[in-house]
Design a protein around this motif. Structure first.
Motif, short mmCIF file in Angstrom:
data_model
loop_
_atom_site.label_atom_id
_atom_site.label_comp_id
_atom_site.label_asym_id
_atom_site.label_seq_id
_atom_site.Cartn_x
_atom_site.Cartn_y
_atom_site.Cartn_z
N ALA A 135 0.80 -1.51 -0.06
CA ALA A 135 0.52 0.39 0.09
C ALA A 135 0.74 1.26 0.35
CB ALA A 135 -1.00 0.00 1.16
N GLY A 136 2.05 1.64 0.38
CA GLY A 136 3.13 2.33 0.78
C GLY A 136 3.61 3.09 -0.36
N ASP A 137 3.75 1.97 -0.90
CA ASP A 137 4.12 1.94 -2.54
C ASP A 137 3.25 2.54 -3.39
OD1 ASP A 137 6.32 1.19 -0.96
OD2 ASP A 137 6.01 -0.79 -1.68
N MET A 138 1.89 3.06 -3.64
CA MET A 138 1.58 2.67 -4.28
C MET A 138 1.26 4.42 -5.47
SD MET A 138 -2.84 2.30 -4.25
CE MET A 138 -3.78 2.87 -6.19
N ALA A 139 1.27 5.32 -4.49
CA ALA A 139 1.57 6.49 -5.15
C ALA A 139 2.93 6.58 -6.28
CB ALA A 139 1.88 7.93 -3.90
N GLU A 140 3.70 5.50 -5.82
CA GLU A 140 5.24 5.66 -6.53
C GLU A 140 5.18 4.42 -7.63
OE1 GLU A 140 7.28 5.11 -3.37
OE2 GLU A 140 5.56 6.23 -3.12
N HIS A 141 3.96 3.59 -7.87
CA HIS A 141 3.55 2.52 -8.87
C HIS A 141 3.87 2.80 -9.97
CE1 HIS A 141 2.25 -1.37 -10.70
NE2 HIS A 141 2.53 -2.02 -8.79
N ALA A 142 3.98 2.28 -11.45
CA ALA A 142 4.22 2.49 -12.80
C ALA A 142 2.66 2.52 -12.83
CB ALA A 142 5.44 1.15 -12.77
N LEU A 143 1.83 1.71 -12.04
CA LEU A 143 0.59 2.06 -12.58
C LEU A 143 0.33 2.65 -12.42
CD1 LEU A 143 -0.48 -1.31 -12.17
CD2 LEU A 143 -0.15 -0.65 -14.48
N PHE A 144 0.47 3.47 -11.20
CA PHE A 144 -0.66 4.41 -10.26
C PHE A 144 -0.06 5.94 -10.61
CE2 PHE A 144 -2.11 0.63 -8.62
CZ PHE A 144 -3.16 0.51 -9.02
N ARG A 145 1.34 5.66 -10.97
CA ARG A 145 2.17 7.51 -10.10
C ARG A 145 1.60 8.40 -11.67
NH1 ARG A 145 7.67 4.96 -11.38
NH2 ARG A 145 6.94 5.57 -13.81
N GLY A 146 1.40 8.40 -12.77
CA GLY A 146 1.44 9.34 -13.89
C GLY A 146 -0.23 9.60 -14.02
N LEU A 147 -0.95 8.92 -13.25
CA LEU A 147 -2.87 8.66 -13.19
C LEU A 147 -3.13 10.04 -13.42
CD1 LEU A 147 -4.05 5.28 -12.42
CD2 LEU A 147 -3.84 5.97 -14.98
N GLY A 148 -4.13 10.54 -14.22
CA GLY A 148 -4.51 12.03 -13.97
C GLY A 148 -6.27 11.83 -12.50
N ILE A 149 -6.84 12.83 -12.95
CA ILE A 149 -7.61 12.60 -11.37
C ILE A 149 -9.31 11.87 -11.81
CG2 ILE A 149 -7.21 15.17 -11.21
CD1 ILE A 149 -9.67 16.00 -12.42
N GLU A 150 -9.60 11.78 -11.03
CA GLU A 150 -10.78 10.80 -10.98
C GLU A 150 -11.61 11.92 -11.48
OE1 GLU A 150 -11.97 7.42 -10.12
OE2 GLU A 150 -9.56 7.43 -10.16
N PRO A 151 -12.90 11.85 -13.30
CA PRO A 151 -13.80 12.57 -13.40
C PRO A 151 -14.79 13.02 -12.55
CG PRO A 151 -13.68 10.64 -15.13
CD PRO A 151 -12.49 10.46 -13.04
N LEU A 152 -14.55 12.17 -11.33
CA LEU A 152 -16.70 11.62 -10.56
C LEU A 152 -15.94 13.33 -8.92
CD1 LEU A 152 -18.09 9.10 -11.42
CD2 LEU A 152 -18.41 10.76 -12.16
N SER A 153 -15.04 13.67 -9.09
CA SER A 153 -14.31 14.09 -7.91
C SER A 153 -14.51 15.41 -8.09
CB SER A 153 -12.73 14.02 -7.46
OG SER A 153 -11.49 13.96 -8.55
N ASP A 154 -14.26 16.32 -6.72
CA ASP A 154 -14.14 17.61 -7.23
C ASP A 154 -13.02 18.29 -7.82
OD1 ASP A 154 -15.97 17.26 -5.41
OD2 ASP A 154 -15.78 18.13 -3.87
N ALA A 155 -11.86 17.53 -8.00
CA ALA A 155 -10.66 17.48 -8.85
C ALA A 155 -10.95 18.02 -10.63
CB ALA A 155 -9.45 16.87 -8.40
N LEU A 156 -12.34 16.93 -10.75
CA LEU A 156 -12.35 17.66 -11.84
C LEU A 156 -13.16 18.68 -12.61
CD1 LEU A 156 -12.47 17.66 -15.66
CD2 LEU A 156 -14.13 15.83 -15.04
N THR A 157 -12.93 20.52 -12.59
CA THR A 157 -13.19 21.08 -13.10
C THR A 157 -13.12 21.76 -14.82
OG1 THR A 157 -11.70 22.50 -12.47
CG2 THR A 157 -12.56 22.09 -10.60
#
Length: 295
Positions: A135-157
Motif C-alpha cells: 500500500a505504501g508504494d502505490m503513489a510511486e507505482h508505475a501503474l498509478f504514478r502518472g494517472l490523472g484525476i478522478e473525473p467524478l471528484s471535485d478535482a475535475l473542473t
DNA sequence: ACATAGACCTGTTGGC
DNA sequence: TGCCAACAGGTCTATG
C-alpha cells in the motif's frame, strides 16, 4: 471492455464477496495475462484478509490488512463472476458480467474466499492483468504514478480542463482518452461526453478555455463528463456485444447511447443529421456533424 | 510533444 | 454454408 462506470459496478459487485474475507486458495490457470504473474503471486495472496476493495481509474484494488494490495485491470474482455461453494450453480447478485457457465476456457484466475465465495476471472483476449504491491508504494507505482484525476471528484473542473489543454493542438478526443489527464474515460464515454457537450472530437484541445466560446466549452465538457458517467453508473454501466448480466439489474446504459455505435442513425437532438462514424487515433469515433460542428 | 502504426489476443460479425 | 476482413469497452511500444 470496461471504462470507469463498468469497473466501478464490478467493484461494487465484488465487494460483498471479498471484503472481510481471506483468500483461501488462489488458482492460476496460466502463467500470464497481459503480463506474466509475478513469482509467488498465489502464495503471497493466500491467507491475506481483504480489508477493502477500492477503485482508482480502471483498476480495482483489493487491500489486505497487512497492506498487501492486489490491483486488477479488466483490459477489454475481463469479467468477474461469483459463485458459492455451497450451492455451486448460484450466481450471486454481486456478479456483473456473465457468459455461459460452460465456457470456462478463459477462466484464468480463481479466488476461493474464506466466506465460501468463489470468484472467477475470465478474459478471452487477456488484455487484463493483476499485480501485487504494498500500500505504501502505490503513489510511486508505475501503474498509478502518472494517472490523472478522478473525473467524478471535485478535482475535475472547467479550469482544470482548460489548464491541462492549454497550448495543445491535439484532438479533443485524444486529450480525453489520455489517462494522465483524466483517469477512467474510454472510447464510449469520450464519444458520449463530446456529444453532450456539443464539441467536435477532432477540434484542438487547446481551444478549451480560450475566449468566451472556449470558456463555455470547458464548462459544458466538464458537466458532460460528470453527467454521462453518473448516468452510466445509475444504469449499472454499459453491456454491449455478447456480454450478459448475472442478475438482470444494471448494465443498461447502452440503451441510452446518443452516438456510440449509432453510425447512420438519426441524431437524438432531432437536428436532422445522421450520426457519423469515423476512425480517429485508430479507433472509432461517433459524433453528430451538425450538433458537434465547432467549439 | 505529438501523431501514427503496430503490438498484444480471441471472438464475433458482415460481406461476398 | 464457408471464408476472410474488419472490428471490438485498453494500453504499451516503436518510429517519424
Amino acid at each position: 471492455m470496461p471504462e470507469l462506470p463498468e469497473v466501478e459496478i464490478v467493484r461494487r459487485g465484488l465487494a460483498p464477496a471479498m471484503e472481510g474475507a481471506a483468500f483461501s486458495a488462489v488458482t492460476l490457470n496460466r502463467a500470464d495475462l497481459r503480463f506474466p504473474f509475478e513469482p509467488r503471486f498465489a502464495e503471497r495472496l493466500r491467507g491475506q484478509n481483504v480489508a477493502r476493495l477500492t477503485r482508482r481509474a480502471k483498476y480495482i484494488v483489493a487491500e489486505a490488512d497487512s497492506g498487501l494490495c492486489l490491483a486488477m485491470h479488466l483490459g477489454m474482455t475481463g469479467r468477474f463472476t461469483i459463485e458459492r461453494h455451497s450451492d455451486g450453480a448460484g450466481i450471486t447478485p454481486g456478479s456483473f458480467y456473465y457468459e455461459h457457465a460452460a465456457d470456462t476456457r478463459h477462466d484464468h484466475v480463481v479466488f476461493a474466499m474464506s466466506n465460501g465465495e468463489v470468484i472467477r476471472y475470465n478474459d478471452p483476449r487477456r488484455f487484463g492483468y493483476m499485480t501485487l504491491f504494498d500500500a505504501g508504494d502505490m503513489a510511486e507505482h508505475a501503474l498509478f504514478r502518472g494517472l490523472g484525476i478522478e473525473p467524478l471528484s471535485d478535482a475535475l473542473t472547467p479550469d482544470y480542463l482548460a489548464a491541462r489543454a492549454a497550448g495543445k493542438t491535439q484532438a479533443l478526443k485524444a486529450f480525453l482518452l489520455d489517462q494522465r489527464i483524466i483517469a477512467g474515460l474510454g472510447n464510449i464515454y469520450v464519444c458520449e461526453a463530446l456529444f453532450r457537450a456539443g464539441l467536435p472530437p477532432d477540434a484542438a484541445a487547446g481551444a478549451l478555455g480560450i475566449g468566451k466560446r472556449g470558456t463555455a466549452a470547458a464548462a459544458r465538457l466538464c458537466a458532460a463528463i460528470k453527467g454521462v458517467l453518473e448516468d452510466a453508473l445509475l444504469a449499472g454501466g454499459s453491456s454491449i456485444r455478447d456480454y450478459r448480466h448475472a442478475n438482470g439489474d444494471g448494465g443498461h446504459f447502452q440503451e441510452k447511447f446518443d452516438v456510440y455505435g449509432r453510425g447512420g442513425e438519426p441524431c437524438h437532438n432531432d437536428c436532422g443529421a445522421l450520426i457519423v462514424r469515423k476512425a480517429q487515433q485508430g479507433r472509432s469515433t461517433f459524433f453528430c456533424p451538425r450538433c458537434q460542428a465547432r467549439i
